[in-house]
Design an enzyme around this catalytic site. Structure first.
Site, mmCIF file in Angstrom:
data_model
loop_
_atom_site.group_PDB
_atom_site.id
_atom_site.type_symbol
_atom_site.label_atom_id
_atom_site.label_comp_id
_atom_site.label_asym_id
_atom_site.label_seq_id
_atom_site.Cartn_x
_atom_site.Cartn_y
_atom_site.Cartn_z
ATOM 1 N N LYS A 1 -2.495 -6.636 -2.988
ATOM 2 C CA LYS A 1 -4.147 -6.448 -2.551
ATOM 3 C C LYS A 1 -4.546 -7.861 -2.019
ATOM 4 O O LYS A 1 -4.020 -8.932 -2.424
ATOM 5 C CB LYS A 1 -5.020 -6.198 -3.840
ATOM 6 C CG LYS A 1 -6.322 -5.768 -3.469
ATOM 7 C CD LYS A 1 -6.004 -4.130 -2.925
ATOM 8 C CE LYS A 1 -7.409 -3.593 -3.016
ATOM 9 N NZ LYS A 1 -7.046 -2.014 -3.312
HETATM 10 N N1 GLU Z 1 -7.488 0.246 -0.236
HETATM 11 C C1 GLU Z 1 -6.776 1.321 -0.436
HETATM 12 C C2 GLU Z 1 -6.575 1.510 -2.128
HETATM 13 O O1 GLU Z 1 -7.002 0.959 -2.807
HETATM 14 C C3 GLU Z 1 -5.483 1.818 0.197
HETATM 15 C C4 GLU Z 1 -4.292 1.202 0.102
HETATM 16 C C5 GLU Z 1 -3.220 1.405 1.132
HETATM 17 O O2 GLU Z 1 -3.615 2.349 2.139
HETATM 18 O O3 GLU Z 1 -2.393 0.578 1.424
HETATM 19 O O4 GLU Z 1 -5.866 2.383 -2.631
#
Ligand code: GLU
Length: 438
Positions: free
Chosen positions: A124
């Protein structure tokens, strides 16, 4: 004397452990994971590996703002685990972004990808900035400087960012373009799939924008009937009406559910007979929030949570369902569309009141699943039609829900534990088969 891997890892962990603040989101996430690890009987060394991120990258970079002044902006990328595949996870832009939250969100990505059955690890990112207060040009410069600061710490087969709170398809395209013009461009490579969640024109996938909401709705279709709830006619309230909340609401509305209440950072509105989720989405796109939407009644905090619903969907930020809300909320099931929306002290209160929780790593995995589809399409120079994307997503969701239900029966536990057990089982198998290098 021979020392086991487990002892070595535990000793290392104890010596390097950073004391957590009492309200640490990461500590909360690790606690929940450890509970599931106990239920599963996961080896200690695997749990220790997962109890801290592999890499924590913090960058500070100067950006010239529209008024000519320079500001130092701070960004994070936490690469939690890559046992199952390249690191994967969104980048959020928010004024409150902090290392602790990003670590928790990265851990949840590891578990989410494992549970969803996509071959990615978890990561993240975050930039401490309020995108609502910045111009488009400033956001572009911040994004490009952040990307160049990350350099080869991201890459199409190493770590693949995506949108999250405060970022969107345009942000992803700026990241892709910057990456191609700096790092990858030097090797004459043009890897579209260094990020997912791009615009369609720049290599995005059909169905990616609504994917998280679509996944939430498929999970509801799979899981709610067994809890005595049929979506047609179900009374639903949502907290948050951004990408995830609005798409979830519109899809539920189309299936005949009644959206009886919505709350966001601007206010709360209710409509006993159900409001038009599409009209509300159009309104929010213009007005910036749900406040003053003419086809519903504005209410305060207490009145919003007092509305009787079958399904309550938190689709905003972490820890928004506090112990106080848990005491008064009038619903049967909480469908966690946001990451980590239920605060730890709220959980036993909800369970005592017989309110079921469908956990975030289950409910919102549609986003990363369609990210995986986008990544595959880019790799193979393919474009799939929307029906194909939706059909495949539905299959992934059905398979995941079936495993969670089966595991729940097997271990006689709650839904959150069951989802975590499924996720940990797969990671545990991979570690056992691969072993620990050297
Ligand atoms: N930000 C989204 C999540 O928390 C998508 C992550 C992604 O598609 O890599 O799942």
């Amino acid at each position: 004397m021979k020392t086991s891997v487990s002892e070595l890892v535990t000793a290392e962990r104890e010596s390097t452990e950073i004391p957590e603040a009492a309200d640490s989101l990461f500590a909360m996430a690790v606690n929940v994971m450890n509970h599931a690890a106990d239920v599963l009987g996961l080896d200690n060394y695997i749990r220790s590996i997962l109890s801290q991120p592999k890499n924590s990258i913090i960058v500070n970079f100067p950006v010239q703002m529209d008024d000519g002044n320079y500001e130092i902006v701070r960004g994070f990328r936490i690469q939690h685990n890559n046992a199952l595949g390249p690191y994967k996870g969104g980048i959020r832009y928010h004024e409150d972004v902090a290392l602790d939250d990003v670590r928790a969100l990265a851990l949840w990505m590891t578990l989410k990808c494992s549970l969803a059955g996509v071959p990615f690890g978890g990561a993240k990112g975050g930039v401490k900035v309020n995108p609502r207060e910045r111009s488009r040009d400033e956001m572009c410069r911040i994004t490009r400087r952040f990307t160049s600061a990350l350099g080869t710490n991201i890459g199409p087969d190493y770590d693949i960012p995506a949108p999250d709170v405060g970022t969107n398809a345009q942000t992803m395209v700026w990241i892709m373009d910057t990456y191609m013009n700096t790092t990858a461009g030097l090797a004459r490579q043009l890897p579209l799939n260094v990020v997912t969640g791009k615009t369609l024109e720049c290599g995005g996938s059909l169905g990616r924008e609504k994917a998280t909401g679509q996944g939430v709705v498929y999970v509801c279709e799979e899981m709610l009937p067994a809890m005595g709830i049929t979506l047609k006619g179900a009374r639903v309230a949502l907290q948050g009406y951004g990408n995830v909340g609005s798409h979830t609401a519109m899809l539920l509305h189309d299936l005949g559910a009644k959206i009886v209440g919505v709350m966001d950072h601007t206010g709360a509105i209710v409509e006993e007979n159900g409001l038009d989720a599409h009209k509300l989405a159009e309104y929010v796109a213009q007005a910036g929030g749900v406040a003053d939407f003419k086809e519903a009644t504005a209410v305060d905090w207490d009145a919003f949570y007092a509305v009787e619903t079958d399904v309550f969907i938190p689709a905003a930020l972490e820890k928004m369902i506090t112990a106080d809300i848990a005491k008064c909320i009038q619903t049967k099931v909480i469908v966690e569309a946001a990451n980590g929306p239920t605060d730890a002290p709220a959980e036993p209160i909800l369970s005592e009141r017989g309110i079921e929780i469908l956990p975030a790593i289950l409910c919102n995995s549609g986003g990363v699943t369609v990210s995986y589809f986008e990544w595959v399409q880019n790799k193979n120079n393919e474009t799939w039609v929307l029906e194909d994307v939706d059909r495949r997503l539905r299959r992934y969701v059905a398979e995941m829900c079936a495993r969670v239900r089966k595991t729940r029966r097997e271990f006689n536990c709650d839904m959150r534990t069951s989802a975590y057990v499924v996720a940990l089982q797969r990671i545990g198998d991979v570690y056992k088969q691969r072993g620990i290098f050297p």
